[in-house]
Design a protein around this motif. Structure first.
Motif, PDB file in Angstrom:
ATOM      1  N   GLY A  30      22.718   9.371   1.302  1.00  0.00           N
ATOM      2  CA  GLY A  30      23.394   8.774   1.688  1.00  0.00           C
ATOM      3  C   GLY A  30      23.365   6.828   1.637  1.00  0.00           C
ATOM      4  N   VAL A  31      21.481   6.555   1.590  1.00  0.00           N
ATOM      5  CA  VAL A  31      20.627   5.432   1.589  1.00  0.00           C
ATOM      6  C   VAL A  31      20.508   5.301   0.547  1.00  0.00           C
ATOM      7  CG1 VAL A  31      19.087   4.165   3.179  1.00  0.00           C
ATOM      8  CG2 VAL A  31      20.496   5.920   4.314  1.00  0.00           C
ATOM      9  N   GLU A  32      20.784   4.570  -0.852  1.00  0.00           N
ATOM     10  CA  GLU A  32      20.099   4.214  -1.362  1.00  0.00           C
ATOM     11  C   GLU A  32      18.661   3.033  -1.719  1.00  0.00           C
ATOM     12  OE1 GLU A  32      22.700   3.475  -4.985  1.00  0.00           O
ATOM     13  OE2 GLU A  32      24.244   3.605  -3.037  1.00  0.00           O
ATOM     14  N   LEU A  33      18.066   3.112  -2.100  1.00  0.00           N
ATOM     15  CA  LEU A  33      16.728   2.027  -1.641  1.00  0.00           C
ATOM     16  C   LEU A  33      15.697   1.576  -3.223  1.00  0.00           C
ATOM     17  CD1 LEU A  33      14.197   4.042  -0.498  1.00  0.00           C
ATOM     18  CD2 LEU A  33      16.108   3.248   0.688  1.00  0.00           C
ATOM     19  N   LYS A  34      15.972  -0.108  -3.330  1.00  0.00           N
ATOM     20  CA  LYS A  34      15.462  -0.227  -4.489  1.00  0.00           C
ATOM     21  C   LYS A  34      14.594  -1.626  -4.536  1.00  0.00           C
ATOM     22  CE  LYS A  34      18.818  -4.525  -5.019  1.00  0.00           C
ATOM     23  NZ  LYS A  34      19.666  -5.265  -5.981  1.00  0.00           N
ATOM     24  N   ILE A  35      13.267  -1.696  -5.300  1.00  0.00           N
ATOM     25  CA  ILE A  35      12.453  -2.091  -4.613  1.00  0.00           C
ATOM     26  C   ILE A  35      12.918  -3.580  -5.885  1.00  0.00           C
ATOM     27  CG2 ILE A  35      10.504  -1.355  -3.478  1.00  0.00           C
ATOM     28  CD1 ILE A  35       9.620  -0.641  -5.858  1.00  0.00           C
ATOM     29  N   VAL A  36      12.339  -5.347  -5.799  1.00  0.00           N
ATOM     30  CA  VAL A  36      13.110  -6.260  -6.363  1.00  0.00           C
ATOM     31  C   VAL A  36      11.508  -7.327  -6.318  1.00  0.00           C
ATOM     32  CG1 VAL A  36      14.971  -5.726  -6.438  1.00  0.00           C
ATOM     33  CG2 VAL A  36      13.809  -7.650  -4.469  1.00  0.00           C
ATOM     34  N   ASP A  37      11.309  -7.969  -7.432  1.00  0.00           N
ATOM     35  CA  ASP A  37       9.966  -8.945  -7.303  1.00  0.00           C
ATOM     36  C   ASP A  37      10.485 -10.292  -7.157  1.00  0.00           C
ATOM     37  OD1 ASP A  37      11.656  -9.489  -9.600  1.00  0.00           O
ATOM     38  OD2 ASP A  37      10.067  -9.132 -10.763  1.00  0.00           O
ATOM     39  N   ALA A  38       9.468 -11.014  -6.920  1.00  0.00           N
ATOM     40  CA  ALA A  38      10.041 -12.320  -5.836  1.00  0.00           C
ATOM     41  C   ALA A  38      11.358 -13.405  -6.980  1.00  0.00           C
ATOM     42  CB  ALA A  38       9.040 -13.374  -6.685  1.00  0.00           C
ATOM     43  N   ASN A  39      11.376 -12.392  -8.260  1.00  0.00           N
ATOM     44  CA  ASN A  39      12.717 -13.335  -9.408  1.00  0.00           C
ATOM     45  C   ASN A  39      14.098 -12.261  -9.252  1.00  0.00           C
ATOM     46  OD1 ASN A  39      11.619 -14.996 -10.107  1.00  0.00           O
ATOM     47  ND2 ASN A  39      10.944 -14.314 -12.205  1.00  0.00           N
ATOM     48  N   GLY A  40      14.349 -11.326  -8.293  1.00  0.00           N
ATOM     49  CA  GLY A  40      15.249 -10.298  -8.157  1.00  0.00           C
ATOM     50  C   GLY A  40      15.375  -9.180  -8.792  1.00  0.00           C
ATOM     51  N   GLN A  41      14.342  -8.980  -9.653  1.00  0.00           N
ATOM     52  CA  GLN A  41      14.185  -8.157 -10.848  1.00  0.00           C
ATOM     53  C   GLN A  41      13.954  -6.656 -10.791  1.00  0.00           C
ATOM     54  OE1 GLN A  41      15.287  -8.171 -13.934  1.00  0.00           O
ATOM     55  NE2 GLN A  41      15.669 -10.402 -13.402  1.00  0.00           N
ATOM     56  N   ARG A  42      14.587  -5.642 -10.169  1.00  0.00           N
ATOM     57  CA  ARG A  42      14.296  -4.399  -9.832  1.00  0.00           C
ATOM     58  C   ARG A  42      13.050  -3.756 -10.784  1.00  0.00           C
ATOM     59  NH1 ARG A  42      18.054  -0.334  -8.584  1.00  0.00           N
ATOM     60  NH2 ARG A  42      20.365  -1.261  -7.955  1.00  0.00           N
ATOM     61  N   GLN A  43      12.104  -2.709  -9.749  1.00  0.00           N
ATOM     62  CA  GLN A  43      10.940  -3.095 -10.106  1.00  0.00           C
ATOM     63  C   GLN A  43      10.124  -0.933 -10.195  1.00  0.00           C
ATOM     64  OE1 GLN A  43       7.904  -5.441 -10.387  1.00  0.00           O
ATOM     65  NE2 GLN A  43       9.727  -6.366 -10.500  1.00  0.00           N
ATOM     66  N   PRO A  44      10.237  -0.645 -10.994  1.00  0.00           N
ATOM     67  CA  PRO A  44       9.927   0.988 -11.269  1.00  0.00           C
ATOM     68  C   PRO A  44       9.576   1.677 -10.315  1.00  0.00           C
ATOM     69  CG  PRO A  44       8.084  -0.211 -12.026  1.00  0.00           C
ATOM     70  CD  PRO A  44       8.939  -1.241 -11.869  1.00  0.00           C
ATOM     71  N   HIS A  45       9.794   2.388 -10.010  1.00  0.00           N
ATOM     72  CA  HIS A  45       9.611   2.998  -8.418  1.00  0.00           C
ATOM     73  C   HIS A  45       8.644   4.462  -9.315  1.00  0.00           C
ATOM     74  CE1 HIS A  45      13.694   3.490  -6.435  1.00  0.00           C
ATOM     75  NE2 HIS A  45      13.469   2.355  -6.294  1.00  0.00           N
ATOM     76  N   ASP A  46       7.266   3.857  -9.163  1.00  0.00           N
ATOM     77  CA  ASP A  46       6.466   4.571 -10.430  1.00  0.00           C
ATOM     78  C   ASP A  46       4.867   4.942  -9.093  1.00  0.00           C
ATOM     79  OD1 ASP A  46       5.253   1.884 -10.055  1.00  0.00           O
ATOM     80  OD2 ASP A  46       5.358   1.770 -12.032  1.00  0.00           O
ATOM     81  N   GLY A  47       4.795   4.675  -7.960  1.00  0.00           N
ATOM     82  CA  GLY A  47       4.342   4.268  -6.684  1.00  0.00           C
ATOM     83  C   GLY A  47       3.194   3.161  -6.769  1.00  0.00           C
ATOM     84  N   VAL A  48       3.118   2.202  -7.616  1.00  0.00           N
ATOM     85  CA  VAL A  48       2.448   1.343  -8.086  1.00  0.00           C
ATOM     86  C   VAL A  48       2.660   0.193  -7.757  1.00  0.00           C
ATOM     87  CG1 VAL A  48       1.281   0.806  -9.338  1.00  0.00           C
ATOM     88  CG2 VAL A  48       1.035   2.268  -9.814  1.00  0.00           C
ATOM     89  N   ALA A  49       3.694  -0.204  -8.437  1.00  0.00           N
ATOM     90  CA  ALA A  49       4.977  -1.299  -8.565  1.00  0.00           C
ATOM     91  C   ALA A  49       5.639  -1.787  -6.943  1.00  0.00           C
ATOM     92  CB  ALA A  49       5.615  -1.655  -9.330  1.00  0.00           C
ATOM     93  N   THR A  50       5.132  -3.027  -6.221  1.00  0.00           N
ATOM     94  CA  THR A  50       5.690  -2.910  -4.853  1.00  0.00           C
ATOM     95  C   THR A  50       6.858  -4.179  -5.009  1.00  0.00           C
ATOM     96  OG1 THR A  50       3.592  -4.462  -5.074  1.00  0.00           O
ATOM     97  CG2 THR A  50       3.311  -2.249  -3.745  1.00  0.00           C
ATOM     98  N   GLY A  51       7.315  -4.211  -4.311  1.00  0.00           N
ATOM     99  CA  GLY A  51       8.195  -5.489  -4.464  1.00  0.00           C
ATOM    100  C   GLY A  51       8.509  -5.107  -2.956  1.00  0.00           C
TER     101      GLY A  51
END
Ligand code: ADP
Length: 544
Positions: free
Chosen positions: A364-385
């Motif tokens: 029930g909890v969804e997660l997303k990480i985004v960069d400074a422009n609000g662009q979604r970052q990949p869930h690759d264990g490397v990209a942070t956001g």
């Protein structure tokens, strides 16, 4: 086409009624404020909660009114949780460690009608009486024999209120979106903000916890919430435990390592829940005894990052660590790190790697990480956001605070956590830092959590924190603040050399300061805000 199933409102009181019917003999054991141990069953708790509900109605409490509590973890506070929400009123838990200004602000902002307080807090409330709204009524959570002389006007005795009632009472029905409880964030900047939970969100959260913490949330287990009832509903345990039939051991006011060890040992606690600073105390006590409390098998660590060395220390003692992450605004659990097959077949070192992350999302909890422009970052264990969340147990705004509500969500309606994180392909979340705690050095980011994890692994370091201090050339540089281990005389150069082993040169702190204690926030976490204020003018060696 619509389905054809009944749609019954989810109600908090139904959790306790269920526990009464199905787990009636599971226990609530409380170390009391008055001294001694109180024990009774969910069946007893259900009856007394109905009596308390009748008493509150007799006092004139009406649906939607806010009733505040200022209490330790104990059975009367548990009863208030159910009775207040059960009659359609709102249980507003207040953190006693807030400043006078914050406390009077939230009591006024919440428009509390009644304040229910433990004996311990009578002097505190008397001292701030002039700052509290006129007309606020008081219930002291004790029995007649322990009622103090007090200048709190018209103070009522809890047991006197409950005693004459019959408990012959049916919980009323109302829509499941009805507000049930209110918890303010500790508000490190600006005023505290209120998360207003609903019956639906609370029951959903209890169900979600119940399918996540499978080792402890089940009949026959005894769980100790060190995490307070006055902070995010003790991580939902007062709901998840009765729902699943686990027993609760409430620690009352004594939260030092020695008291916790004794209580856990005597009451055969299997699982204990709390923030890392609490476990430092317990681990020290375990070392003194040369053994763990009898029956201790699991520790749930959340609220701030669990250092790897702490995870290893518990795992070496055969106490399984579950590292969880969440926020007041999330009821609070977002992710948790208990490992199940096939991950439990991995080599121990790999398992510790996974347990050092903040774990995987709960249903029930969804997660997303985004960069400074609000662009979604990949869930690759490397990209942070920056981490955003969405789900049925997450706030849709702040109570009576339009400005804060507007700032809290992105255009897609996701809630901004203020944390910076990465997510691995198999869903493990790693919190790099709170955005405001990251150290921005020469255009690079340094994670204070990473540095702290390394420093605390040094045997001479009992506790530590890393903060940014202003630097003329690099904008900010890391400063390490260390509480030495008992009897140790740590050497600055040696500690820096220890850190340098695992870091690039520019990541190594510029200076180390030794202190006796670290300032804590109202929720028991190290207060980096206070440290930043104290060391704002600290001149780093290199900077001259
Ligand atoms: P307060 O800071 O007032 O106690 P919360 O309990 O809501 O309020 O704090 C939530 C924040 O605590 C998260 O946004 C995150 O920064 C931090 N946090 C919680 N759990 C963890 C964890 N396991 N690891 C790192 N940070 C955590």
């Amino acid at each position: 086409m619509q389905g054809m199933m009944m749609n019954r409102p989810l109600r908090i009181a139904d959790i306790l009624t269920f526990a009464e019917d199905v787990h009636g003999s599971a226990e609530i054991v409380s170390a009391t404020v008055e001294g001694g141990i109180h024990r009774y069953t969910y069946k007893d708790a259900a009856l007394r909660s109905r009596k308390l509900a009748q008493a509150l109605l007799r006092l004139g409490v009406t649906p939607g009114q806010r009733i505040a509590t200022l209490g330790w973890n104990g059975y009367r506070h548990f009863e208030l949780y159910y009775a207040i929400s059960g009659i359609g009123a709102v249980c507003h838990t207040i953190n006693p460690r807030l400043s006078v200004e914050q406390m009077s602000y939230i009591v006024s902002h919440a428009e509390d009608r009644i304040l229910c307080l433990d004996l311990t807090f009578v002097p505190l409330v008397e001292a701030i009486l002039d700052h509290l709204p006129k007309g606020l009524r008081f219930i002291i959570m004790t029995d007649r024999a322990h009622m103090p002389e007090t200048k709190l006007p018209g103070a009522l005795c809890y047991e006197d209120l409950v005693e004459p009632e019959t408990g012959d009472y049916e919980w009323p029905e109302f829509p499941e979106e009805t507000a049930s409880s209110l918890c303010y964030t500790s508000g490190t900047t600006g005023h505290p903000k209120g998360a207003l939970y609903t019956h639906r969100s609370t029951v959903m959260h209890a169900l979600m916890a119940g399918v996540s913490f499978l080792e402890c949330l089940r009949p026959g287990r005894r769980i100790l919430p060190v995490v307070p009832l006055f902070h995010v509903n003790a991580w939902g345990l007062p709901y998840a435990a009765p729902l699943t039939g686990a027993s609760i051991v409430f620690p009352g006011p004594q939260l030092d390592g020695a008291s916790l060890f004794k209580l856990m040992d005597e009451q055969k606690v299997f699982s204990a829940w709390g923030v890392p600073t609490v476990w430092l105390g317990l681990l020290a006590e375990i070392r003194k005894h040369g053994r763990i409390p009898e029956g201790f098998g699991e520790v749930i660590i959340g609220g701030s990052a669990a250092p790897r060395s702490m995870i290893e220390a518990f795992e070496d003692l055969n106490v399984s660590v579950c590292h969880a992450w969440g926020m007041t605004e999330m009821s609070p659990i977002g992710t948790q790190g208990s490992l199940a097959p096939p991950l439990t077949d991995l080599p121990k070192e790999k398992q510790i790697d996974l347990k050092s992350t903040q774990g995987r999302r709960t249903f029930g909890v969804e997660l997303k990480i985004v960069d400074a422009n609000g662009q979604r970052q990949p869930h690759d264990g490397v990209a942070t956001g920056e981490l955003f969340v969405r789900g049925n147990t997450i706030v849709s705004g702040y109570f009576n605070n339009q400005e804060a509500s507007e700032a809290a969500f992105d255009a897609e309606g996701w809630f901004r956590t203020g944390d910076v994180a990465s997510i691995s392909p198999d869903g493990f979340l790693t919190i790099t830092d709170r955005a405001k705690d990251l150290i921005k050095s020469g255009g690079e980011w340094i994670s204070s959590i990473d540095l702290e994890n390394m420093a605390i692994a040094h045997p001479d370091v009992a506790n530590c924190a890393v903060i940014a201090v202003p630097h003329p050339k690099w904008d900010e540089r890391p400063l390490l603040i260390v509480v030495p281990a008992e009897g140790a005389k740590p050497d600055k150069e040696e500690i820096l050399a220890h850190l340098a082993k695992g870091l690039a040169k520019w990541q190594v702190p510029d200076d180390v300061i030794f202190v006796d204690t670290l300032p804590l926030t109202a929720t028991g976490k190290v207060s980096k805000l206070t440290l930043r204020q104290i060391y704002a003018d600290h001149s780093l060696p290199e900077a001259g």
